[in-house]
Enzyme design. Structure first.
Site, short mmCIF file in Angstrom:
data_model
loop_
_atom_site.label_atom_id
_atom_site.label_comp_id
_atom_site.label_asym_id
_atom_site.label_seq_id
_atom_site.Cartn_x
_atom_site.Cartn_y
_atom_site.Cartn_z
N ASP A 1 0.87 -1.17 0.00
CA ASP A 1 0.00 0.00 0.00
C ASP A 1 0.91 1.23 0.00
O ASP A 1 2.13 1.09 -0.07
CB ASP A 1 -0.97 0.00 1.19
CG ASP A 1 -0.26 -0.09 2.53
OD1 ASP A 1 0.97 0.13 2.58
OD2 ASP A 1 -0.93 -0.38 3.53
N SER B 1 -0.36 -9.91 -1.26
CA SER B 1 -1.39 -9.39 -0.36
C SER B 1 -1.73 -10.37 0.75
O SER B 1 -2.62 -10.11 1.55
CB SER B 1 -2.64 -9.02 -1.13
OG SER B 1 -3.12 -10.13 -1.82
N SER C 1 -6.04 -12.41 4.75
CA SER C 1 -5.33 -11.58 3.77
C SER C 1 -5.09 -10.20 4.36
O SER C 1 -5.55 -9.89 5.45
CB SER C 1 -6.16 -11.48 2.50
OG SER C 1 -7.37 -10.81 2.77
N TYR C 2 -4.39 -9.37 3.61
CA TYR C 2 -4.02 -8.04 4.09
C TYR C 2 -5.27 -7.26 4.48
O TYR C 2 -6.21 -7.13 3.69
CB TYR C 2 -3.26 -7.30 2.99
CG TYR C 2 -2.58 -6.05 3.48
CD1 TYR C 2 -1.65 -6.13 4.50
CD2 TYR C 2 -2.87 -4.81 2.93
CE1 TYR C 2 -1.02 -4.99 4.97
CE2 TYR C 2 -2.23 -3.67 3.38
CZ TYR C 2 -1.32 -3.76 4.41
OH TYR C 2 -0.70 -2.63 4.87
N PRO C 3 -5.32 -6.74 5.72
CA PRO C 3 -6.58 -6.16 6.20
C PRO C 3 -6.78 -4.69 5.83
O PRO C 3 -7.73 -4.09 6.30
CB PRO C 3 -6.48 -6.32 7.71
CG PRO C 3 -5.02 -6.26 7.99
CD PRO C 3 -4.31 -6.82 6.79
#
Lengths: 683, 253
Positions: free
Chosen positions: A142, A171, A352-354
């Site tokens: 990100d 991710s 997964s990526y929060p």
């Protein structure tokens, strides 16, 4: 070839090293000041960890891995940082708060230095880089992660100017996904890096300038102000502004009576309630006239009977904002607690990526395989098994895609006993949401009956649920209020069993809950999905607002409205603060009422916002507009539509303008502080 | 100018469904130009003036004037029918479906230069900037125009949103008699902001009057248009204060 891999945090370094090495990994504590090949020889001698320093968490993992073209088979050292390693600071001559004047901070030089507590982390990277030919960044995908990646590059270049630099795009830390990322390395996105460094610089300048301005100027008011540091943040203030705005809407509210007509008819042993098409009128005489004409007509005529299939839609794939809202409503957690728990689950590889804005799954993802993994659960395993056995449906596609991460979803199954209490709740929510997404909409039959009674129209609505489908696993949604209607035929006339004129009273809106606040921030571009919870926490830490359990006030409101069929102050309560996208079911906010907390501003919070609002309407710091513009500019940098320099120039000019205006109208702010905090009649 | 021409104008107005003014009034409303414009333009001018006129102007209509029956407002009478077509003008309009406080909050948000779209707060464009540069216009006036533009824009949205709203009007006939009109069935042109103060309507023969209130429905109520500027402006400017007073709020802005 030697490759240095660097992750954003130790847990990711460990997981990635585990996957890439296939388990053949040697770990070396950071104390080692020798090259990787030497370290490999000396494993076992170097296992002592350092204590009381942050880098005790960091390990260097050494292994072999074949990246494929062009790097091929490499000696790999995998390590990590602990978030950002640099920080932006003003030079020492700007240390004093009173001099030079705070507005000088808008154009003072800004130095980017290695943060004091991160020097050992940075040293480690610099040293490891000396032995490497290439650097591979494994920070979270990100904007912040991109910038941390850039910081790592800079630290590594100090040790080695000739590094070939790549980045892994991932991710979650599931094995196949990580191996795929390692084989498909990409370049660091400098646009995102620039967006973050603009944001960092603006936050520093604006935050420092206004914090010093507020603190030193208001100190002269004496009393509690003498010792107070009044922190300003360009997200905090608009967030506080929402709380104050709602507070005044509640406080200033004037209840008004309204009247309605309620028609009831008994048939087949059922009481059928018809609601008035006008809902309610805020005038008694008008309602009486219309009511009298209904009674005079005696007979009601059925004008429409419609029976049609209806659905309650399954939820959209899960985004960060939605996770936080749901957690505050149903899981008795704050947004920040929810994010922490989700972050832990991600670091352990369970979800997964929060941090994602995406509410649509890529069609290439193998969702069935993920469902399969949940079949072993005692709680929802059977439901998952039914999906695997043919009940699987592709999830709905939302409209948002941040192009970086999929919606939040479970990666593997984990037994609840292995998790902390909060992690357990978040994990369960993520899994149930995911399974609901892969299930089918709930189905039912809706019946609508319209009647004309005199000249007035009335309406009855009934729903019978036929298939619960996703509702069986998604315990947070309810589809109640279902009632069967008896048979009515178009054209038939009947004399209603009962027709009453009812009276009610509007009730004030509720104070903001955390879910409301998150929704407001989201709609108004305050903070990113990842930082909203922090801002909300911060305005509490600063004692600008406090969170108090919802009082019995809500219950009072219901009593007031009793007897009003459409009641509950509809427009006034839901009204403009009401629900928008995301919350389709009206019942959703009611479900978890038990522990709901509401935000109420402190006197100080009210004084600050009122002070700024009264100074100047166009660009009040208590309003979201300026900050929203800034967030949009960050986005524009990422998309290549503008540059860091242009954004810095423009935003600094805007905020400096506000600063000068605030300075000019300082008396208004002081008056507000005297009025609200010192309770003097200064206003 | 021949009275034949005025009679011709009168007939044309009548054919357009407008209330029929007296020849004397038509004479007084004729444009002071020589030669006179062609008939269609002349009729248009007279029509505009009629719709902008105060209906209580003496001699606007031939005697006997088309007024409401004098006992019409009697709340003891459960139901009566209007015996003839009566032209009326709008003095006031209320949205009975929306609480006054909701309307107050909306107006105050606009005054602050904000508007909400769902949860999003939108900053309204300010129309005052040129005025400030010009410098000649008093600040108060420019602020009011800017705000009114916003009020109107907002009102148009609100009217579109509230398709089921029920409005109550205060109507006045040529004799100055006032009566309430309640929207029994939705009439699209009736709405705050879309219906002007001073706008003319015809209540048709056979319209229902219940408890002294005229029940408005498309079949018995025709909106003709028009506006009395001064009244409309005063009504708009005083709306927020009136609403606040009505709910017992402090009216000091």
């Amino acid at each position: 070839m030697r490759v240095l891999c660097v992750a954003e945090k130790p847990s990711i370094a460990k997981a990635v090293a585990g996957h890439l090495s296939g388990g053949q990994v040697q770990s070396v504590s950071l104390k080692s000041h020798i090259g990787p090949s030497a370290a490999m020889l000396n494993i076992g001698l170097l296992t002592h960890a350092q204590h009381n320093t942050p880098e005790k968490y960091i390990k260097n993992y050494v292994f072999e891995y074949d990246f494929g073209h062009p790097w091929g088979r490499c000696h790999v050292t995998m390590t990590s940082v602990l978030g950002h390693i640099t920080s932006a600071v003003f030079p020492p001559e700007y240390k004093r708060w009173d001099h030079p004047p705070p507005d000088r901070l808008f154009d003072a030089p800004v130095n980017v230095i290695i943060a004091e507590d991160k020097t050992k982390v940075a040293d480690n990277i610099e040293k490891q880089a000396r032995y490497a030919n290439a650097l591979c960044i494994w920070t979270d995908c990100d904007r912040e992660g991109e910038h941390i990646g850039y910081e790592i590059c800079e630290a590594a270049r100090k040790g080695n100017r000739t590094l070939d630099i790549k980045r892994a795009k991932f991710s979650n830390i599931e094995r196949a996904h990580i191996l795929n990322a390692a084989r498909n390395l990409i370049d660091l996105d400098h646009k995102q890096v620039n967006a973050v460094s603009s944001r960092i610089e603006l936050d520093l300048r604006i935050g420092y300038a206004f914090t010093r301005f507020l603190t030193t100027n208001l100190r002269t008011l004496g009393g509690p102000f003498e010792k107070l540091v009044l922190s300003y943040g360009s997200c905090q203030f608009p967030t506080l502004g929402f709380v104050v705005d709602r507070y005044f809407r509640v406080r200033n509210f004037k209840p008004e009576p309204f009247w309605s007509i309620k028609v009831m008819h008994k048939r087949e042993g059922m009481d059928v309630n018809f609601s008035w098409s006008r809902t309610r009128l805020f005038d008694r005489a008008s309602t009486i006239v219309l009511y009298e004409r209904c009674l005079a007509a005696k007979m009601a005529k059925v004008t429409k009977v419609q029976e049609k299939p209806t659905k309650k839609w399954k939820p959209l794939p899960l985004t960060t904002v939605e996770l936080q809202k749901m957690a505050t409503i149903f899981l008795h957690m704050t947004g920040q607690q929810a994010m922490e728990a989700a972050e832990n689950l991600y670091n352990k590889g369970f979800i997964s990526y929060p941090r994602t804005e995406t509410d649509r799954f890529d069609s290439g993802m193998n969702l069935r395989a993920l469902v399969q993994k949940q079949t072993q659960s005692n709680s929802w395993g059977e439901f998952a098994q039914n999906l695997v056995n043919g009940g699987f449906q592709q999830p709905r596609q939302g409209r948002n895609d941040d192009k970086a991460h999929p919606p939040i979803h479970p990666i593997t199954y984990v037994a609840p006993t292995a998790l902390s209490d909060k992690e357990k709740k978040i994990y369960e929510f993520v899994v149930r949401r995911f399974l609901a997404c892969c299930s089918e909409d709930a189905k039912g039959v809706a019946t609508d009956v319209d009647i004309l009674y005199g000249e007035e129209s009335f309406h009855a609505h009934g729903v019978v649920v036929l298939e619960r489908n996703y509702l069986d696993v998604y315990i947070y949604d309810k589809w109640t209020g279902t009632a069967q209607l008896p048979k009515f035929t178009v054209g038939e006339t009947f004399e209603p069993t009962e027709a009453l004129m009812t009276e009610g009273k509007t009730a004030p809106p509720n104070y903001l809950t955390e879910a409301d606040l998150i929704a407001l921030m989201d709609a108004n571009g305050i903070g990113t999905d990842a930082t909203m919870a922090e801002h909300i926490q911060k305005i509490q830490d600063r004692e600008y607002v406090c969170a108090v359990p919802r009082t019995a006030r809500a219950a009072d409101g219901e009593d007031d409205d009793e007897g009003a069929p459409t009641g509950r102050g509809g427009g006034s309560r839901g009204g403009r603060g009401g629900r928008g996208r995301g919350a389709r079911s009206g019942g959703s906010t009611v479900g978890g009422r038990g522990g709901v907390k509401e935000f109420i501003p402190t006197k100080l919070g009210v004084a600050l916002i009122e002070g700024f609002d009264r100074m100047n309407f166009e660009t009040s710091l208590g309003k979201p507009f300026l900050r929203k513009e800034m967030e949009l500019k960050m986005k524009a940098i990422c998309e290549g539509r503008t540059t860091k320099e242009a954004v810095l120039n423009e935003s600094i000019r805007q905020y400096r303008q506000v600063y000068l205006q605030s300075q000019e109208k300082l008396n208004i702010l002081k008056a507000a502080c005297r009025q609200y905090v010192l309770q003097q009649n200064g206003g | 100018m021949s009275s034949e021409l005025q009679a011709q104008i009168r007939t044309t107005l009548q054919n357009q469904g407008l209330p029929v003014p007296s020849l004397t009034w038509i004479q007084s409303a004729m444009p002071n130009r020589n030669p006179l414009p062609p008939l269609p333009a002349l009729v248009a001018t007279i029509k505009t003036r009629l719709l902008a006129a105060d209906l209580t102007t003496p001699n606007l209509f031939e005697s006997p004037p088309p007024a409401l029956p004098s006992n019409l407002g009697n709340p003891e009478v459960k139901e009566a029918k209007l015996p003839r077509d009566v032209p009326v003008q709008v003095l006031d309009i209320e949205n009975l479906s929306k609480s006054k406080w909701d309307q107050v909050e909306e107006l105050e948000a606009i005054a602050r230069g904000e508007q909400t779209r769902g949860r999003e707060i939108i900053r309204l464009p300010t129309g005052n900037e040129e005025d400030e540069d010009g410098g000649a216009v008093s600040q108060n006036a420019s602020a009011t125009t800017g705000r009114n533009a916003a009020v109107n824009a907002n009102v148009a949205n609100a009217a579109a949103a509230a398709r089921n709203a029920t409005h109550r009007l205060v109507l006045q006939d040529c004799k100055g008699q006032k009566v309430h009109g309640l929207e029994l069935k939705r009439i699209d042109r009736i709405g705050i902001g879309s219906l002007n103060i001073g706008e003319k309507m015809v209540l048709k023969r056979g319209a229902t009057v219940a408890r002294g209130i005229v029940l408005l429905e498309p079949a018995t109520c025709t909106v003709l248009g028009g506006k009395v500027d001064a009244w409309h402006r005063a009504w708009m400017d005083g709306r927020l204060a009136r609403l606040k007073e009505a709910v017992g709020a402090d009216a000091r802005g």
